[in-house]
Design an enzyme around this catalytic site. Structure first.
Site, mmCIF file in Angstrom:
data_model
loop_
_atom_site.group_PDB
_atom_site.id
_atom_site.type_symbol
_atom_site.label_atom_id
_atom_site.label_comp_id
_atom_site.label_asym_id
_atom_site.label_seq_id
_atom_site.Cartn_x
_atom_site.Cartn_y
_atom_site.Cartn_z
ATOM 1 N N HIS A 28 91.784 -21.647 -5.340
ATOM 2 C CA HIS A 28 91.199 -21.101 -4.120
ATOM 3 C C HIS A 28 90.530 -19.779 -4.487
ATOM 4 O O HIS A 28 91.192 -18.832 -4.884
ATOM 5 C CB HIS A 28 92.278 -20.871 -3.055
ATOM 6 C CG HIS A 28 92.797 -22.134 -2.455
ATOM 7 N ND1 HIS A 28 94.123 -22.342 -2.172
ATOM 8 C CD2 HIS A 28 92.156 -23.271 -2.088
ATOM 9 C CE1 HIS A 28 94.275 -23.550 -1.648
ATOM 10 N NE2 HIS A 28 93.087 -24.132 -1.594
ATOM 11 N N SER A 29 89.218 -19.769 -4.334
ATOM 12 C CA SER A 29 88.454 -18.681 -4.942
ATOM 13 C C SER A 29 88.732 -17.287 -4.391
ATOM 14 O O SER A 29 88.593 -16.307 -5.106
ATOM 15 C CB SER A 29 86.960 -18.982 -4.865
ATOM 16 O OG SER A 29 86.619 -19.607 -3.637
ATOM 17 N N ARG A 30 89.142 -17.171 -3.118
ATOM 18 C CA ARG A 30 89.362 -15.836 -2.561
ATOM 19 C C ARG A 30 90.653 -15.193 -3.057
ATOM 20 O O ARG A 30 90.867 -13.991 -2.841
ATOM 21 C CB ARG A 30 89.366 -15.874 -1.036
ATOM 22 C CG ARG A 30 90.475 -16.728 -0.409
ATOM 23 C CD ARG A 30 90.203 -16.937 1.087
ATOM 24 N NE ARG A 30 91.215 -17.748 1.736
ATOM 25 C CZ ARG A 30 91.041 -18.366 2.911
ATOM 26 N NH1 ARG A 30 89.885 -18.248 3.543
ATOM 27 N NH2 ARG A 30 92.020 -19.071 3.445
ATOM 28 N N GLU A 31 91.461 -15.976 -3.768
ATOM 29 C CA GLU A 31 92.753 -15.466 -4.237
ATOM 30 C C GLU A 31 92.564 -14.763 -5.586
ATOM 31 O O GLU A 31 93.049 -15.212 -6.621
ATOM 32 C CB GLU A 31 93.768 -16.616 -4.281
ATOM 33 C CG GLU A 31 93.982 -17.187 -2.870
ATOM 34 C CD GLU A 31 94.660 -18.554 -2.807
ATOM 35 O OE1 GLU A 31 95.153 -19.030 -3.843
ATOM 36 O OE2 GLU A 31 94.675 -19.140 -1.696
ATOM 37 N N ARG A 78 87.135 -19.998 0.285
ATOM 38 C CA ARG A 78 88.336 -20.643 -0.272
ATOM 39 C C ARG A 78 88.033 -21.920 -1.044
ATOM 40 O O ARG A 78 88.622 -22.196 -2.098
ATOM 41 C CB ARG A 78 89.270 -20.947 0.897
ATOM 42 C CG ARG A 78 90.423 -21.918 0.643
ATOM 43 C CD ARG A 78 91.148 -22.169 1.956
ATOM 44 N NE ARG A 78 92.120 -23.248 1.914
ATOM 45 C CZ ARG A 78 93.412 -23.089 1.593
ATOM 46 N NH1 ARG A 78 93.880 -21.919 1.275
ATOM 47 N NH2 ARG A 78 94.231 -24.137 1.583
ATOM 48 N N ASN A 134 92.893 -27.927 -2.803
ATOM 49 C CA ASN A 134 94.334 -28.176 -2.764
ATOM 50 C C ASN A 134 94.734 -29.082 -1.602
ATOM 51 O O ASN A 134 95.863 -29.055 -1.137
ATOM 52 C CB ASN A 134 95.123 -26.860 -2.689
ATOM 53 C CG ASN A 134 96.572 -27.030 -3.129
ATOM 54 O OD1 ASN A 134 96.873 -27.858 -3.984
ATOM 55 N ND2 ASN A 134 97.484 -26.258 -2.544
ATOM 56 N N ARG A 135 93.790 -29.888 -1.119
ATOM 57 C CA ARG A 135 94.096 -30.951 -0.150
ATOM 58 C C ARG A 135 93.399 -32.231 -0.598
ATOM 59 O O ARG A 135 93.390 -33.224 0.133
ATOM 60 C CB ARG A 135 93.593 -30.587 1.267
ATOM 61 C CG ARG A 135 94.222 -29.349 1.883
ATOM 62 C CD ARG A 135 95.694 -29.549 2.243
ATOM 63 N NE ARG A 135 96.222 -28.364 2.933
ATOM 64 C CZ ARG A 135 96.644 -27.265 2.321
ATOM 65 N NH1 ARG A 135 96.611 -27.189 1.001
ATOM 66 N NH2 ARG A 135 97.110 -26.238 3.026
ATOM 67 N N HIS A 170 98.700 -19.486 -6.749
ATOM 68 C CA HIS A 170 97.928 -19.115 -5.562
ATOM 69 C C HIS A 170 98.335 -17.727 -5.085
ATOM 70 O O HIS A 170 99.239 -17.110 -5.630
ATOM 71 C CB HIS A 170 98.242 -20.099 -4.423
ATOM 72 C CG HIS A 170 97.756 -21.484 -4.632
ATOM 73 N ND1 HIS A 170 96.758 -22.048 -3.870
ATOM 74 C CD2 HIS A 170 98.130 -22.437 -5.516
ATOM 75 C CE1 HIS A 170 96.544 -23.283 -4.269
ATOM 76 N NE2 HIS A 170 97.364 -23.559 -5.270
ATOM 77 N N SER A 171 97.640 -17.250 -4.056
ATOM 78 C CA SER A 171 98.155 -16.096 -3.304
ATOM 79 C C SER A 171 97.759 -16.314 -1.839
ATOM 80 O O SER A 171 96.811 -17.051 -1.577
ATOM 81 C CB SER A 171 97.548 -14.778 -3.836
ATOM 82 O OG SER A 171 96.203 -14.609 -3.407
ATOM 83 N N TYR A 172 98.297 -15.670 -0.822
ATOM 84 C CA TYR A 172 99.411 -14.753 -0.960
ATOM 85 C C TYR A 172 100.595 -15.274 -0.159
ATOM 86 O O TYR A 172 100.407 -16.227 0.604
ATOM 87 C CB TYR A 172 99.002 -13.364 -0.432
ATOM 88 C CG TYR A 172 98.573 -13.346 1.001
ATOM 89 C CD1 TYR A 172 97.234 -13.598 1.356
ATOM 90 C CD2 TYR A 172 99.471 -13.105 2.064
ATOM 91 C CE1 TYR A 172 96.817 -13.616 2.688
ATOM 92 C CE2 TYR A 172 99.061 -13.125 3.386
ATOM 93 C CZ TYR A 172 97.737 -13.370 3.681
ATOM 94 O OH TYR A 172 97.320 -13.393 5.016
ATOM 95 N N TYR A 210 104.344 -24.624 5.120
ATOM 96 C CA TYR A 210 103.789 -25.533 6.133
ATOM 97 C C TYR A 210 103.642 -26.917 5.515
ATOM 98 O O TYR A 210 103.761 -27.092 4.308
ATOM 99 C CB TYR A 210 102.430 -25.069 6.666
ATOM 100 C CG TYR A 210 101.459 -24.495 5.639
ATOM 101 C CD1 TYR A 210 100.888 -23.245 5.842
ATOM 102 C CD2 TYR A 210 101.098 -25.193 4.493
ATOM 103 C CE1 TYR A 210 99.990 -22.709 4.929
ATOM 104 C CE2 TYR A 210 100.213 -24.660 3.569
ATOM 105 C CZ TYR A 210 99.661 -23.418 3.797
ATOM 106 O OH TYR A 210 98.781 -22.886 2.893
ATOM 107 N N GLU A 239 102.966 -18.450 -4.884
ATOM 108 C CA GLU A 239 102.127 -17.661 -3.984
ATOM 109 C C GLU A 239 102.434 -16.211 -4.342
ATOM 110 O O GLU A 239 103.545 -15.723 -4.105
ATOM 111 C CB GLU A 239 102.459 -17.933 -2.510
ATOM 112 C CG GLU A 239 102.105 -19.326 -2.011
ATOM 113 C CD GLU A 239 100.622 -19.487 -1.685
ATOM 114 O OE1 GLU A 239 99.879 -18.494 -1.745
ATOM 115 O OE2 GLU A 239 100.209 -20.619 -1.376
#
Lengths: 220, 377
Positions: B137-140, B195, B212-213, B264-266, B316, B338
């Site tokens: 996920h690029s924003r992480e 993301r 990631n889905r 991943h984060s966060y 989740y 995370e």
């Protein structure tokens, strides 16, 4: 009927409660964040909704070693998605006095010749300049209200970024800021632009007088 | 001796009788000096046979260390970097550890960027392997930064740290640091909060699929979205994304991957399957115990508290995730980290926290990798 809530559900209720506490007790000199969930239980109230009983530890975001215990009850109303959850809380002990920092910020803004304008707080690298820290904290506190009003058992919000903030001149003693913030909703992973008008005065606390969800491209 | 026409160079001058003197003898004078000393009954011993050889060796060492300094110490691990900077650094890491690290391309992204793995191997042939990925996920951004630091750490610690050495003496490590380069480039150029991938969705103005889905494990369920405009859009079909397919093909083709650790984060969590169902995974107890130990060792470093458990319980329901696919395809030790923080800065974690985050995560990663080594299957 009582069920031990899963970590995820307890976490959502706790985040909501913490946001509410932060809104009620926060200021540009004091932001409270959830440090830990000590205990959580869930009670299903027939015909009403799900009630979470929580024991939380909150920390002062400006001084991580300063923590307080907090008990809270969060009631998510069944079926009525437009009604915000009920939140009640009790803080054990005293919160740090922030009068000095608050008054300093208040006077600083009052004495500005031109209305304050800023954007991207924090920036891409996570930087917040010291002058912008109270503006950041004020948004953090105020967003607690927005998150509370828009939460369900299937949401968990955090303030992702202030895209834009503009001070609005007022003739009375209040400070007013018009914020465009980005909320991060963890379950859906959505980044939601949200506009909020925030009023503040050192003795009168923080108030969100107007807020509205924005279309996804509004902040770009 | 100094009056001799032999041009000897005294390194320790003669001071008084009975005290030694050291001298450098130029090659042409060697025979004459030896004859002189022997005929005068002066005993001698050769301390350095060939001074030039020593000088050459020293010069070579100095040049090597200067080259290493230029590469490793000029890379600032405490800052966030661009895609080009990370890709350049990867080449430097390979240069500096040529017998341990190599770079493999496993495919191309939607926008035709190279998808690279760093392979850590001390030899053998298709040894059992550990897979690590960051930046899906690029924003992480903290994940790429932690990935770079960690890859460097692995290279440094081989031969130094007993655990790392034991792991790499029997197993290989494959590390994909920028798992979603198109998204990462977009977070730098246009939208810091991006993301997903950057693939075009037929019939929609919205771009991108949640990588990631997109995996074939509970694909398409309600723990993901069928709306292309959604951040958790699962894509038209499983493995539709080139970035995902490249990993699937690699892991399937390798055949001996024993652990997948996806970073991943966060939220500060250590998670394991399942995300697509609430039923516990068959190895739930073992994974849970290992996660408990790892987060405990992480907390020792700076007091950072992680929660842990299955994805579905802890965060989740999520369908089509990397680790669920890996687990259902025989990779028992599948974990998702995370990283920091819990929301104060979220995706915009200050760069001052990069090294602390990487430093505290390291013992947790090692715990998992050591467990994998010690529990072959």
């Amino acid at each position: 009927m009582e069920l031990p809530p899963s970590l995820s559900h307890a976490g959502r209720a706790a985040a909501l409660a913490a946001g509410c506490v932060c809104y009620r007790r926060g200021s540009p000199g004091r932001g409270l964040a959830l440090r830990a969930v000590r205990r959580a239980r869930r009670q299903d109230v027939d015909g009403v909704g799900h009630k979470y009983h929580l024991e939380l530890v909150l920390e002062d975001v400006l001084d991580k070693d300063s923590t307080v215990n907090c008990t809270a009850e969060v009631l998510y109303h069944l079926g009525k998605k437009t009604i915000a959850p009920d939140v009640e809380f009790t803080i054990e002990g005293e919160l740090k006095n922030t009068d000095e920092a608050d008054n300093a910020f208040y006077n600083q803004i009052k004495s500005l010749e031109k209305e304050l304008v800023a954007e991207n707080i924090p920036d891409s690298h996570g930087n917040v300049s010291p002058e912008m820290e109270p503006i950041h904290l004020l948004a953090w506190v105020a967003s607690g209200y927005v998150m509370w009003q828009n939460s369900t058992e299937n949401t968990k919000f955090q303030l992702a970024q202030i895209k834009h903030v503009k001070q609005v001149k007022r003739s009375d003693e209040y400070l007013e800021f018009d914020y465009m913030i980005l909320l991060h909703e963890i379950v859906s992973q959505e980044i939601i632009p949200w506009q909020m008008t925030v009023l503040w005065h050192p003795q009168r606390g923080v108030q969100v007088t107007q807020d509205s969800r924005q279309p996804k491209h509004a902040a770009e | 001796l100094s009056s001799l026409p032999h041009q000897v160079d005294f390194w320790r001058h003669p001071s008084s009788p009975g005290r030694p003197a050291d001298l450098r003898v130029p090659f042409p004078s060697l025979q004459a000096v030896k004859i002189f000393l022997e005929s005068n009954g002066i005993s001698y011993s050769i301390m350095i046979v060939d001074v030039q050889e020593l000088l050459d060796e020293e010069k070579k060492t100095m040049m090597e260390s200067r080259r290493t300094e230029r590469s490793i110490s000029t890379f600032d691990f405490a800052s966030y970097h661009t895609l080009d900077e990370i890709y350049d650094w990867m080449d430097m890491l390979v240069d500096d550890h040529p017998s341990l690290v190599s770079k493999i391309q496993i495919g191309q992204s939607y926008e035709n960027r190279s998808l690279y793995l760093l392979k850590f191997s001390t030899g053998g042939s298709n040894r059992p392997a550990i897979w690590l990925d960051t930046g899906i996920h690029s924003r992480e951004w903290i994940t790429h930064a932690t990935g770079v630091w960690t890859a460097n750490k692995i290279a440094e610690e081989y031969g130094q740290d007993p655990s790392v050495t034991a792991i790499l003496d029997s197993m290989d490590i494959f590390f994909e640091i920028v798992t979603n380069p198109d998204g990462f480039a977009f977070t730098h150029s246009s939208n810091r909060m991006w993301r997903k991938t950057r693939s075009i969705n037929a019939g929609s103005r919205c771009i991108g699929v949640d990588p990631n889905r997109n995996w074939d494990a509970g694909f398409g369920g309600s723990g993901s979205s069928s709306n292309p405009c959604s951040e958790t859009y699962h894509g038209p079909y499983a493995h539709s994304e080139r970035e995902v397919k490249a990993i699937v093909d690699f892991i399937r083709g390798h055949g001996s991957v024993k652990s997948v650790i996806s970073i991943h984060s966060y939220s500060q969590m250590l998670l394991f399957p399942y995300g697509y169902k609430t039923a516990p995974a068959p190895h739930h107890q073992e994974l849970n115990e290992l996660a408990k130990k790892a987060v405990s060792d992480l907390a020792v470093v700076y007091g950072t508290k992680y929660t842990y458990g299955s994805i579905a319980d802890t965060i989740y329901m999520a369908d089509g995730t990397t680790v669920d696919w890996a687990y259902d395809n025989g990779v028992k030790y599948s974990f998702t980290f995370e990283l920091r923080d819990t929301g104060r800065y979220g995706f915009l974690l200050p760069s001052t926290q990069i090294i602390p985050t990487a430093t505290e995560t390291w013992p947790a990663l090692l715990d998992i990798m050591v467990h994998v080594l010690e529990h072959p299957y």
